[in-house]
Write an enzyme that holds these catalytic residues in place. Structure first.
Site, short mmCIF file in Angstrom:
data_model
loop_
_atom_site.label_atom_id
_atom_site.label_comp_id
_atom_site.label_asym_id
_atom_site.label_seq_id
_atom_site.Cartn_x
_atom_site.Cartn_y
_atom_site.Cartn_z
N LYS A 246 27.03 22.91 -3.00
CA LYS A 246 27.01 24.11 -2.16
C LYS A 246 28.40 24.78 -2.13
O LYS A 246 29.34 24.26 -2.69
CB LYS A 246 26.50 23.76 -0.76
CG LYS A 246 25.12 23.08 -0.78
CD LYS A 246 24.01 24.01 -1.29
CE LYS A 246 22.80 23.29 -1.83
NZ LYS A 246 21.99 22.54 -0.90
C1 LIG Z 1 20.59 21.90 -0.74
C2 LIG Z 1 19.49 22.54 0.01
C3 LIG Z 1 18.89 21.93 1.10
C4 LIG Z 1 19.21 20.52 1.52
O1 LIG Z 1 20.55 20.32 1.80
P1 LIG Z 1 21.06 18.82 2.00
O2 LIG Z 1 22.38 19.01 2.71
O3 LIG Z 1 21.22 18.25 0.64
O4 LIG Z 1 20.07 18.11 2.81
C5 LIG Z 1 17.93 22.62 1.80
N1 LIG Z 1 17.52 23.84 1.42
C6 LIG Z 1 18.06 24.46 0.37
C7 LIG Z 1 17.59 25.83 0.02
C8 LIG Z 1 19.04 23.83 -0.39
O5 LIG Z 1 19.54 24.42 -1.47
#
Ligand SMILES: *Cc1c(COP(=O)(O)O)cnc(C)c1O
Length: 382
Positions: A190
């Site tokens: 992210k």
């Molecule tokens: C990465 C992601 C998640 C989950 O995030 P985590 O921190 O890995 O649990 C949820 N929704 C979207 C759209 C994502 O890209």
């Protein structure tokens, strides 16, 4: 000759975190401090995130998935309830709805925006609908004015999956600085990371209390030697080691996102109107460009998407897929969902590819990707 080219052209992944030496030093300091789990660094990260998001309450946790599940629980959503959500996202968005015992009601997305179709969302409201869970896909904000007007009309709570959208803005206001419950992810892919981690921005006093209980065994301290457990909470509190990474990352967030926008501008500049791929909606400076996800013209090609990905890999370029349509996974077909229901989500799910985009990339890396995509597609036309 090719060996020389290889040495100046290392493998280019589709994403990679940027961690500076200052952050590494801060992590070392925490490791030496004797306090590793939730403590002063978590408090500091939450305070800094709150400042970044206009003073809103922030509750961190070990992932956005845990955050979204706790947000649903905090809103009292459970068996018999329906939650409206797009058919195109990472599967966690729908899984958490199932995990609290509610039913995910899918709607389609815009073909180029990849964001929830709000006309379909409005049409999907029933007396059982309790909440709507939009996703700010790739960091392009959903239409927040229409979204919250719809929610107000039908008395729905909004739980925003803002996993892609830290630093995104809607009409000059940061995502997470307004709205109901806004869930960010700090997974390494992210825009900023805490290794694993996430944070919820917003929530009523009652919802915040619930999130704190679900995050840590349902426990409250009574005096200096007593405890009570108010509900059977789980355990998803962030560690100070992870928070130290996040404190170091947050300092660079604006610069990281500016870099992402510049790299995407280069993709658009090089391809313009003559792109051999279908480019995603460009948005404006409020777009945080978590991923760059054009569509392949598969019906005009002799190769499949996986052959395209292999051909790019042979050119030392990593390509990802974000995401297949959720309703076509076995877990959701079992609810009765099937092909043909959400044509845009299904087409994106089939044709999308995620091209390299991360802050440490150079503009010439974009040139290299564009050249490789042009070459692979030119050689694969029917
Ligand atoms: C990465 C992601 C998640 C989950 O995030 P985590 O921190 O890995 O649990 C949820 N929704 C979207 C759209 C994502 O890209």
């Amino acid at each position: 000759m090719s060996a020389v080219q290889k040495s100046v052209q290392p493998f280019l992944p589709f994403t990679r975190p940027s961690i500076d030496e200052e952050t590494i030093a801060l992590v070392a300091e925490v490791l030496r401090s004797g306090w590793l789990a939730t403590g002063p660094k978590v408090a500091q990260l939450e305070a800094e995130l709150s400042r970044y998001l206009g003073g809103r309450p922030i509750r961190s946790q070990t992932s956005a998935t845990a955050g979204m599940e706790m947000a649903l629980l905090a809103c009292g959503i459970g068996p018999g309830d329906e939650v409206i959500t797009p058919a195109l996202s990472f599967v966690a968005t729908a899984n958490v709805i199932m995990r609290v015992g509610a039913r995910p009601v899918f709607v389609d997305v815009g073909l180029d925006s990849r964001n929830i179709d709000l006309d379909q969302a409005e049409a999907a409201v029933t007396p059982r609908t309790r909440a709507i869970m939009p996703v700010h896909f790739a960091g392009l904000p959903a239409d927040m004015d229409r979204l919250y007007a719809l929610a107000a009309r039908h008395k729905l709570r909004v739980i925003e999956d803002a996993a892609h959208a830290i630093g995104s803005q809607w009409r000059g206001k940061r995502i997470g600085s307004f709205g109901d419950l806004v869930c960010f992810s700090f997974h390494p892919n992210k825009n900023i990371t805490t290794i694993e981690g996430g944070a919820i921005s917003g929530g009523s006093a009652e919802e915040l209390k619930s999130i704190e209980l679900h995050r840590w065994h349902g426990l409250v301290k009574l005096g200096s030697d007593g405890f009570d457990t108010l509900l059977p909470g789980g355990k998803s509190n962030l560690s100070d080691v992870a928070a130290a990474v996040g404190i170091g990352q947050l300092k660079h967030l604006e610069a990281f996102n500016a870099r992402r926008r510049a790299l995407v501008a280069r993709y658009f500049e090089l391809w313009g109107a003559r792109a051999p791929v279908r480019l995603p909606e460009r948005g404006d400076d409020g777009h945080s460009w978590h991923v760059f996800t054009p569509l392949l013209p598969l019906t005009e090609l002799r190769i499949s998407r996986s052959e395209f990905i292999e051909a790019m890999k042979a050119r030392d370029i990593g390509v990802g897929v974000h995401y297949p349509a959720i309703h076509l996974y076995s877990c959701y077909r079992a609810l009765g969902y099937h092909e043909g229901q959400f044509p845009n989500a299904e087409r994106v799910g089939r044709e999308t590819v995620t091209l390299p985009l991360f802050p440490a990339m150079e503009l010439r890396d974009v040139d290299r990707v564009v050249h490789a995509v042009n070459e692979v597609l030119a050689g694969a036309r029917r």
